[in-house]
Design a protein around this motif. Sequence first.
Motif, PDB file in Angstrom:
ATOM      1  N   ALA A  75       0.822  -1.216   0.000  1.00 32.08           N
ATOM      2  CA  ALA A  75       0.000   0.000   0.000  1.00 32.08           C
ATOM      3  C   ALA A  75       0.855   1.266   0.000  1.00 32.08           C
ATOM      4  O   ALA A  75       0.320   2.369  -0.033  1.00 32.08           O
ATOM      5  CB  ALA A  75      -0.931  -0.004   1.209  1.00 32.08           C
ATOM      6  N   GLY A  76       2.172   1.093   0.044  1.00 33.19           N
ATOM      7  CA  GLY A  76       3.063   2.244  -0.007  1.00 33.19           C
ATOM      8  C   GLY A  76       3.574   2.715   1.342  1.00 33.19           C
ATOM      9  O   GLY A  76       4.315   3.689   1.413  1.00 33.19           O
ATOM     10  N   LEU A  77       3.182   2.055   2.394  1.00 35.56           N
ATOM     11  CA  LEU A  77       3.691   2.423   3.710  1.00 35.56           C
ATOM     12  C   LEU A  77       5.088   1.851   3.868  1.00 35.56           C
ATOM     13  O   LEU A  77       5.383   0.767   3.387  1.00 35.56           O
ATOM     14  CB  LEU A  77       2.770   1.884   4.804  1.00 35.56           C
ATOM     15  CG  LEU A  77       1.320   2.361   4.737  1.00 35.56           C
ATOM     16  CD1 LEU A  77       0.496   1.664   5.802  1.00 35.56           C
ATOM     17  CD2 LEU A  77       1.237   3.868   4.907  1.00 35.56           C
ATOM     18  N   SER A  78       5.940   2.595   4.512  1.00 31.72           N
ATOM     19  CA  SER A  78       7.301   2.088   4.700  1.00 31.72           C
ATOM     20  C   SER A  78       7.850   2.606   6.015  1.00 31.72           C
ATOM     21  O   SER A  78       7.204   3.364   6.724  1.00 31.72           O
ATOM     22  CB  SER A  78       8.197   2.519   3.542  1.00 31.72           C
ATOM     23  OG  SER A  78       8.395   3.924   3.579  1.00 31.72           O
ATOM     24  N   SER A  79       9.071   2.245   6.278  1.00 34.57           N
ATOM     25  CA  SER A  79       9.707   2.688   7.514  1.00 34.57           C
ATOM     26  C   SER A  79      10.514   3.965   7.290  1.00 34.57           C
ATOM     27  O   SER A  79      11.304   4.361   8.141  1.00 34.57           O
ATOM     28  CB  SER A  79      10.603   1.579   8.071  1.00 34.57           C
ATOM     29  OG  SER A  79      11.597   1.268   7.121  1.00 34.57           O
ATOM     30  N   GLU A  80      10.322   4.606   6.152  1.00 30.45           N
ATOM     31  CA  GLU A  80      11.013   5.868   5.877  1.00 30.45           C
ATOM     32  C   GLU A  80      10.539   6.915   6.880  1.00 30.45           C
ATOM     33  O   GLU A  80       9.352   6.975   7.217  1.00 30.45           O
ATOM     34  CB  GLU A  80      10.702   6.347   4.453  1.00 30.45           C
ATOM     35  CG  GLU A  80      11.242   5.437   3.364  1.00 30.45           C
ATOM     36  CD  GLU A  80      12.757   5.396   3.354  1.00 30.45           C
ATOM     37  OE1 GLU A  80      13.398   6.451   3.500  1.00 30.45           O
ATOM     38  OE2 GLU A  80      13.300   4.288   3.203  1.00 30.45           O
ATOM     39  N   PRO A  81      11.437   7.771   7.330  1.00 26.33           N
ATOM     40  CA  PRO A  81      11.018   8.801   8.281  1.00 26.33           C
ATOM     41  C   PRO A  81      10.018   9.769   7.633  1.00 26.33           C
ATOM     42  O   PRO A  81      10.087  10.043   6.438  1.00 26.33           O
ATOM     43  CB  PRO A  81      12.314   9.515   8.654  1.00 26.33           C
ATOM     44  CG  PRO A  81      13.344   9.054   7.697  1.00 26.33           C
ATOM     45  CD  PRO A  81      12.845   7.823   7.016  1.00 26.33           C
ATOM     46  N   VAL A  82       9.119  10.252   8.440  1.00 31.89           N
ATOM     47  CA  VAL A  82       8.098  11.178   7.968  1.00 31.89           C
ATOM     48  C   VAL A  82       8.552  12.593   8.263  1.00 31.89           C
ATOM     49  O   VAL A  82       9.070  12.877   9.344  1.00 31.89           O
ATOM     50  CB  VAL A  82       6.753  10.889   8.687  1.00 31.89           C
ATOM     51  CG1 VAL A  82       5.695  11.883   8.285  1.00 31.89           C
ATOM     52  CG2 VAL A  82       6.311   9.471   8.403  1.00 31.89           C
ATOM     53  N   ASP A  83       8.380  13.477   7.291  1.00 30.15           N
ATOM     54  CA  ASP A  83       8.701  14.888   7.508  1.00 30.15           C
ATOM     55  C   ASP A  83       7.507  15.567   8.152  1.00 30.15           C
ATOM     56  O   ASP A  83       6.421  15.620   7.565  1.00 30.15           O
ATOM     57  CB  ASP A  83       9.034  15.588   6.178  1.00 30.15           C
ATOM     58  CG  ASP A  83      10.364  15.139   5.606  1.00 30.15           C
ATOM     59  OD1 ASP A  83      11.245  14.762   6.396  1.00 30.15           O
ATOM     60  OD2 ASP A  83      10.514  15.164   4.366  1.00 30.15           O
ATOM     61  N   TRP A  84       7.718  16.071   9.349  1.00 27.63           N
ATOM     62  CA  TRP A  84       6.665  16.756  10.075  1.00 27.63           C
ATOM     63  C   TRP A  84       6.887  18.257   9.966  1.00 27.63           C
ATOM     64  O   TRP A  84       8.018  18.728   9.846  1.00 27.63           O
ATOM     65  CB  TRP A  84       6.667  16.356  11.547  1.00 27.63           C
ATOM     66  CG  TRP A  84       6.328  14.916  11.753  1.00 27.63           C
ATOM     67  CD1 TRP A  84       7.194  13.893  11.933  1.00 27.63           C
ATOM     68  CD2 TRP A  84       5.030  14.338  11.768  1.00 27.63           C
ATOM     69  NE1 TRP A  84       6.534  12.705  12.067  1.00 27.63           N
ATOM     70  CE2 TRP A  84       5.190  12.956  11.966  1.00 27.63           C
ATOM     71  CE3 TRP A  84       3.749  14.841  11.630  1.00 27.63           C
ATOM     72  CZ2 TRP A  84       4.123  12.075  12.047  1.00 27.63           C
ATOM     73  CZ3 TRP A  84       2.678  13.960  11.717  1.00 27.63           C
ATOM     74  CH2 TRP A  84       2.869  12.606  11.917  1.00 27.63           C
TER      75      TRP A  84
END
Length: 152
Positions: free
Chosen positions: A133-142
């Motif tokens: 579904a495109g979810l990954s463990s890449e960090p999210v930019d907040w």
Amino acid sequence: MSTISDFGMTVRRSSDLSKHAAEVFAEADDHPVQVTRRDGEPLVLMSQREADARAQLLQLAAQLITLSLDDDESLEVGMTKLFPWMLALSPADQAECAKNVVDAARASFSTGQAHLAVAELTSWRETATALAAGLSSEPVDWLDEIESVERP
């Protein structure tokens, strides 16, 4: 009342079932209960959930045994054919998934706890679904600062 410790099964007499039905049913909700009878072989009372989990574990065991007998391909390759959702995993994760599922199945068999293998397989399937579904463990930019937006 005694307990068969290998698989957490309580032993009850058939008279207990008739005299203390609610208590025996509550036990069977928690774990299988062996009901002994004078006139025949003991019976086992368990929840449908437990019976389904055991059937699912036996099906998984049959599939893993079949895969292990194939000398032409690795366990991971065979499992990706059996469980196509594994193709959403990286090759390293496919290998880890295969090992973890086999280890959990072995633990399930040795402890009589079917949920161990089922939970491991489900966990990996959900991980593969999330990755697909495109979810990954890449960090999210907040956002560092609060942004005001117009009301719609």
